[in-house]
Design an enzyme around this catalytic site. Structure first.
Site, PDB file in Angstrom:
ATOM      1  N   ALA A  65       0.861  -1.173   0.000  1.00  0.00           N
ATOM      2  CA  ALA A  65       0.000   0.000   0.000  1.00  0.00           C
ATOM      3  C   ALA A  65       0.903   1.231   0.000  1.00  0.00           C
ATOM      4  O   ALA A  65       2.051   1.170   0.457  1.00  0.00           O
ATOM      5  CB  ALA A  65      -0.876  -0.014   1.246  1.00  0.00           C
ATOM      6  N   GLY A 108       0.389  -4.996   0.946  1.00  0.00           N
ATOM      7  CA  GLY A 108      -0.795  -5.026   0.089  1.00  0.00           C
ATOM      8  C   GLY A 108      -0.509  -5.654  -1.271  1.00  0.00           C
ATOM      9  O   GLY A 108      -1.415  -6.187  -1.912  1.00  0.00           O
ATOM     10  N   GLU A 111      -0.811  -9.281  -0.722  1.00  0.00           N
ATOM     11  CA  GLU A 111      -2.239  -9.542  -0.467  1.00  0.00           C
ATOM     12  C   GLU A 111      -3.050  -9.482  -1.762  1.00  0.00           C
ATOM     13  O   GLU A 111      -3.944 -10.301  -1.984  1.00  0.00           O
ATOM     14  CB  GLU A 111      -2.772  -8.534   0.561  1.00  0.00           C
ATOM     15  CG  GLU A 111      -2.158  -8.772   1.946  1.00  0.00           C
ATOM     16  CD  GLU A 111      -2.419  -7.638   2.925  1.00  0.00           C
ATOM     17  OE1 GLU A 111      -2.272  -6.451   2.537  1.00  0.00           O
ATOM     18  OE2 GLU A 111      -2.768  -7.917   4.079  1.00  0.00           O
ATOM     19  N   GLU A 131       4.282  -5.224   7.180  1.00  0.00           N
ATOM     20  CA  GLU A 131       3.499  -4.187   7.872  1.00  0.00           C
ATOM     21  C   GLU A 131       3.966  -3.982   9.306  1.00  0.00           C
ATOM     22  O   GLU A 131       3.948  -2.875   9.826  1.00  0.00           O
ATOM     23  CB  GLU A 131       2.005  -4.558   7.867  1.00  0.00           C
ATOM     24  CG  GLU A 131       1.325  -4.392   6.521  1.00  0.00           C
ATOM     25  CD  GLU A 131       1.380  -5.640   5.651  1.00  0.00           C
ATOM     26  OE1 GLU A 131       2.254  -6.502   5.879  1.00  0.00           O
ATOM     27  OE2 GLU A 131       0.551  -5.744   4.730  1.00  0.00           O
TER      28      GLU A 131
END
Ligand code: HXC
Length: 257
Positions: A65, A108, A111, A131
């Site tokens: 992200a 992300g 993911e 993260e």
């Protein structure tokens, strides 16, 4: 509207989406996801498309992200906007979506790859859920999907320590279906997608739905669902064509593509 963060093209019956924010190693921003979801909607609605490939650059599928964008968030805003939920659009696409992962697939990015139906990895791929090093929890399925792919021990180690996994370890652990040379990755993924796109689309969609049941229900319920789908296959003209073609020693010409 034109795309700024992704490139979108078609190769025969295959829709190819390439994440394209090279200056940020394809960091996943809200603007990028808005475009990705729009491209997925377009391919999903297009009868000429039978399979979708999602890829990034050779250096990065996506390095997570967008940390710069996220750093401005506070709880109320994240909660009110239901941040991340729109990012899961790819999990609701009914046509198959293949992730072709080269370089970094972190946070992300890992993911997003796991939300696709299967992952083909370039030999330089690196997967990780770092993260924890940023002081946050994985937010798009890292603790859930990774655990189902690779088991508790490895998922726990990766999520707790932020350690990256290379392509070989990812293949051994069952995270990726196979490894190909990074230079051939997109071509290989598109070749597999071409093959899938030549099959009967309703049957392909039923298979995808059935495999996904394995994650969401008991074995008894899953096999019952699969059996109903199998029975339903016999209501399609493509079943007739597929079996007749085998008996007549020719390639099938499926109608429902
Ligand atoms: C914003 C990013 C970024 C990210 C890289 N960049 N990753 N920008 N968000 N996730 C930017 C850098 O700031 C830099 O921009 C440029 O991309 C190149 O990155 P470098 O760090 O200079 O490259 P390199 O030294 O090769 O290192 C590559 C790397 C590193 C190991 C992948 O960039 C890295 O650690 N990135 C962050 C990985 C990460 O923590 N991901 C998880 C994010 S959290 P400038 O402008 O400086 O040149 C997350 C939460 C998910 O994903 C929860 C919900 C989805």
């Amino acid at each position: 509207m034109a795309y700024e963060n992704i490139r979108v093209e078609t190769r025969g019956r295959v829709g190819l989406i390439t994440l394209d924010r090279p200056s940020a190693l394809n960091a996943l921003s809200n603007a990028l996801f808005e475009e990705l979801n729009r491209a997925l909607d377009t391919f999903e609605a297009d009868d000429k498309i039978g399979c979708i490939v999602l890829t990034g650059s050779e250096k990065a599928f996506a390095a997570g992200a967008d940390i710069k964008e996220m750093s401005e968030f506070d709880f109320a805003e994240a909660y009110k906007r239901d941040h991340i939920t729109p990012w899961e659009r790819v999990t609701r696409v009914r046509k198959p979506v293949i992730a072709a992962v080269s370089g970094y697939a972190l946070g992300g990015g890992c993911e997003l790859a796991m939300m696709c139906d299967f992952i083909i990895a370039g030999d330089n791929a690196k997967f990780g859920q770092p993260e924890v090093t940023l002081g946050v929890v994985p937010g798009a399925g890292g603790t859930q999907r990774l655990t189902r792919f690779v088991g508790k021990s490895k998922a726990m180690e990766m999520c707790l320590s932020g350690r990256f996994m290379d392509a070989e370890e990812a293949e051994r652990a069952g995270l990726v279906s196979r490894i190909v040379p990074a230079a051939d990755l997109v071509e290989e993924a598109v070749n597999v997608a071409h093959k899938i796109a030549e099959m009967s689309l309703p049957i392909v969609m039923m298979i995808k739905e059935s495999v996904n049941r394995a994650y969401e229900t008991t074995l008894a319920e899953g096999t019952r669902f699969e059996r109903r789908m199998f029975h339903a296959s016999f209501a399609t003209e493509d079943q007739n064509e597929g079996m007749r073609a085998f008996i007549e020693k020719r390639s099938p010409q499926f109608k429902n593509k």
